[in-house]
Design an enzyme around this catalytic site. Structure first.
Site, PDB file in Angstrom:
ATOM      1  N   HIS A 131     -15.821  39.370   6.426  1.00  0.00           N
ATOM      2  CA  HIS A 131     -16.315  38.823   7.666  1.00  0.00           C
ATOM      3  C   HIS A 131     -14.676  37.900   7.884  1.00  0.00           C
ATOM      4  O   HIS A 131     -14.440  38.080   9.292  1.00  0.00           O
ATOM      5  CB  HIS A 131     -17.991  37.663   8.010  1.00  0.00           C
ATOM      6  CG  HIS A 131     -18.922  38.536   7.578  1.00  0.00           C
ATOM      7  ND1 HIS A 131     -19.123  39.438   8.397  1.00  0.00           N
ATOM      8  CD2 HIS A 131     -20.115  37.662   7.208  1.00  0.00           C
ATOM      9  CE1 HIS A 131     -20.405  40.141   7.488  1.00  0.00           C
ATOM     10  NE2 HIS A 131     -20.573  39.091   6.844  1.00  0.00           N
ATOM     11  N   ASP A 167     -22.358  44.623   0.386  1.00  0.00           N
ATOM     12  CA  ASP A 167     -23.009  43.121   0.852  1.00  0.00           C
ATOM     13  C   ASP A 167     -23.605  44.194   2.187  1.00  0.00           C
ATOM     14  O   ASP A 167     -23.619  45.469   2.771  1.00  0.00           O
ATOM     15  CB  ASP A 167     -22.357  42.365   1.594  1.00  0.00           C
ATOM     16  CG  ASP A 167     -22.555  41.138   2.031  1.00  0.00           C
ATOM     17  OD1 ASP A 167     -22.633  40.372   1.011  1.00  0.00           O
ATOM     18  OD2 ASP A 167     -23.109  41.180   3.190  1.00  0.00           O
ATOM     19  N   HIS A 169     -24.778  42.754   4.845  1.00  0.00           N
ATOM     20  CA  HIS A 169     -23.503  43.424   6.459  1.00  0.00           C
ATOM     21  C   HIS A 169     -22.445  43.931   6.001  1.00  0.00           C
ATOM     22  O   HIS A 169     -21.949  44.205   5.523  1.00  0.00           O
ATOM     23  CB  HIS A 169     -23.686  41.870   6.483  1.00  0.00           C
ATOM     24  CG  HIS A 169     -24.907  40.661   6.442  1.00  0.00           C
ATOM     25  ND1 HIS A 169     -24.850  40.014   5.410  1.00  0.00           N
ATOM     26  CD2 HIS A 169     -25.630  40.388   7.353  1.00  0.00           C
ATOM     27  CE1 HIS A 169     -25.805  39.234   5.474  1.00  0.00           C
ATOM     28  NE2 HIS A 169     -26.315  39.420   7.141  1.00  0.00           N
ATOM     29  N   ASP A 254     -27.029  40.744  -1.093  1.00  0.00           N
ATOM     30  CA  ASP A 254     -28.236  40.078  -0.162  1.00  0.00           C
ATOM     31  C   ASP A 254     -29.063  41.562   0.616  1.00  0.00           C
ATOM     32  O   ASP A 254     -30.227  41.561   1.781  1.00  0.00           O
ATOM     33  CB  ASP A 254     -27.837  39.630   1.056  1.00  0.00           C
ATOM     34  CG  ASP A 254     -26.094  40.122   1.531  1.00  0.00           C
ATOM     35  OD1 ASP A 254     -25.521  41.509   1.456  1.00  0.00           O
ATOM     36  OD2 ASP A 254     -25.504  39.253   2.429  1.00  0.00           O
TER      37      ASP A 254
HETATM   38 ZN   LIG Z   1     -23.987  38.911   3.596  1.00  0.00          ZN
END
Ligand SMILES: [Zn+2]
Length: 350
Positions: A131, A167, A169, A254
C-alpha cells in the site's frame, strides 16, 4: 543426493528478525507473531532453506520507487518513537530498523536470484509494503518492499519484471509506483469493494505504462475456483506473453477463508496451486526466477499453512492440485469485465 542450489527445490530465505520489533501500541492485526508464523511455514516446507546474506538498502535504492520527500517525512515521523501515520499505520521505536531491514532483505533476495544462488526466494518482511505509494505510507505499509525488489532487479539488468499481487487488498502503492513503467507488469487480484478502494478493472496504466497494469477485482466470497479461472483465462496468458525475467509475488494470505479482515474463501492448498502456476511460467521462460514476498494475512494458522503450501508450489510446480469448487455467477461476470478491458491491450486474450 543433496538438492542443487540451482533447482527449484532449493529455497533462498531472506528474513530479518528486526521485523518483529515493529509493534503497535495496542492490539493490531498486523502484529509481530505473523512473521514467526510465516517463518514456521516456510521452514516446514523447506527445512534446508538457505539464509540470504542481508544488507541495508542505500538511499538511492529507496529513491528508485519513493519520493525523497516521503523518505524524509517518514524518517522524521519514526524519530518521534511511537505513533500513527494514519488511522491504521502505526510505528514504534523498532520500526525504522524493521522497515529498512525489510527493504534491504528485498534487495538481498533479488541479488541472490540474479547472481544465480537460487531460483526461488522468499522474503519474510514486516511491515508489509504494497500500500505504500511513491510518496506516502498507508495501510500498515511504510516502504514498498515488492516495488523496491522489482526496481532493484531492473537496476541489476533484468529487462522486465512481473509483480503478481494476490493479497486480498488492491496493491495501490505498487500500481502507483509502476503505473507509467512499461517494463514492470503489475497485476492484482483483490476483493472488491474493499480497502483501499482502488483497483478497478479499467485501471490499466498510463502513458508508456498503458497495458502494464492488470486489475482483477473480485466479489466477496470468491473461492479457489474463481482465482483459478482468473489465472487461467487472464493472468497467466498475459504474464507469459509479457515474458518477465523475474516474477515477484506480493503474497498476502488475507484472501484465506479464515482471515478476519476480508470475506474471500481461499483454502491453503489454493495458494500452492497459484504459486505453482507462476513458477511454471518462470520455468517455461527459461530462468525460473520467482520471489515470494510476504504482504498481509491476519490469521496466524492460515499464514503458516498457506505460505508452506506456496513454497511447496514453488518447489514442485507439477504436483499442485487444481482448486476445487464452482465458479459463482457474479465471479464469472467480474472476470468477463476484466477480459473485455484487457483484450484491447493484450491480443493474447483474443
Ligand atoms: Zn491485505
Amino acid at each position: 543426493m543433496q538438492p542443487d542450489a540451482h533447482t527449484p527445490s532449493s529455497i533462498a530465505l531472506a528474513f530479518d528478525p528486526r521485523g518483529e520489533s515493529h509493534v503497535a501500541p495496542g492490539f493490531h492485526p498486523e502484529r509481530p507473531e505473523r512473521l514467526a508464523a510465516a517463518r514456521r511455514g516456510v521452514l516446514d516446507a523447506a527445512p534446508t532453506a538457505t539464509a540470504v546474506a542481508l544488507r541495508e538498502p542505500t538511499l538511492d535504492e529507496l529513491l528508485r520507487v519513493h519520493a525523497a520527500q516521503h523518505i524524509e517525512r517518514l524518517e522524521r515521523s519514526l524519530e518521534r518513537g511511537q505513533g500513527f501515520i494514519d488511522g491504521d499505520t502505526f510505528f514504534s521505536p523498532g520500526s525504522r530498523a524493521a522497515a529498512w531491514g525489510a527493504a534491504g532483505a528485498a534487495i538481498s533476495a533479488i541479488d541472490a536470484l540474479v547472481d544465480g544462488h537460487a531460483q526461488r526466494a522468499v522474503l519474510l518482511a514486516r511491515p508489509p509494503g504494497h500500500h505504500a505509494t511513491r510518496d506516502r505510507a498507508m495501510g500498515f505499509c511504510l516502504l514498498n518492499n515488492a516495488a523496491i525488489a522489482a526496481a532493484h532487479a531492473r537496476a541489476r539488468g533484468l529487462a522486465r519484471v512481473a509483480i503478481v499481487d494476490w493479497d486480498v487488498h488492491h496493491g495501490n502503492g505498487t500500481q502507483d509506483i509502476f503505473d507509467r513503467d512499461p517494463t514492470v507488469l503489475f497485476t492484482s487480484l483483490h476483493q472488491w469493494p474493499l480497502y483501499p478502494g482502488t483497483g478497478r478493472a479499467d485501471e490499466v496504466g498510463h502513458d508508456d505504462g498503458r497495458g502494464s497494469v492488470l486489475n482483477v477485482p473480485l466479489p466477496a466470497d470468491s473461492n479457489g475456483a474463481t482465482y483459478a479461472a482468473a489465472f487461467e483465462r487472464i493472468v497467466l496468458p498475459i504474464v507469459e506473453d509479457f515474458a518477465p525475467e523475474l516474477i515477484v509475488i506480493s503474497a498476502g494470505f488475507d484472501a484465506h477463508e479464515r482471515d478476519p479482515l476480508s470475506s474471500m474463501r481461499l483454502a491453503s492448498a489454493d495458494y500452492r496451486w497459484m504459486a505453482a502456476q507462476l513458477a511454471r511460467v518462470a520455468d517455461k521462460l527459461g530462468h525460473g526466477r520467482v520471489l515470494l514476498a510476504l504482504e498481509g494475512g491476519y490469521d496466524l494458522r492460515a499464514i503458516e499453512q498457506s505460505i508452506a503450501e506456496s513454497v511447496r508450489g514453488l518447489q514442485s510446480p507439477a504436483d499442485a492440485r487444481h482448486p476445487q469448487g464452482e465458479l459463482a455467477r457474479d465471479s464469472a461476470d467480474a472476470l468477463r469485465v476484466v477480459t473485455k478491458v484487457q483484450r484491447e491491450l493484450w491480443p493474447v486474450l483474443r
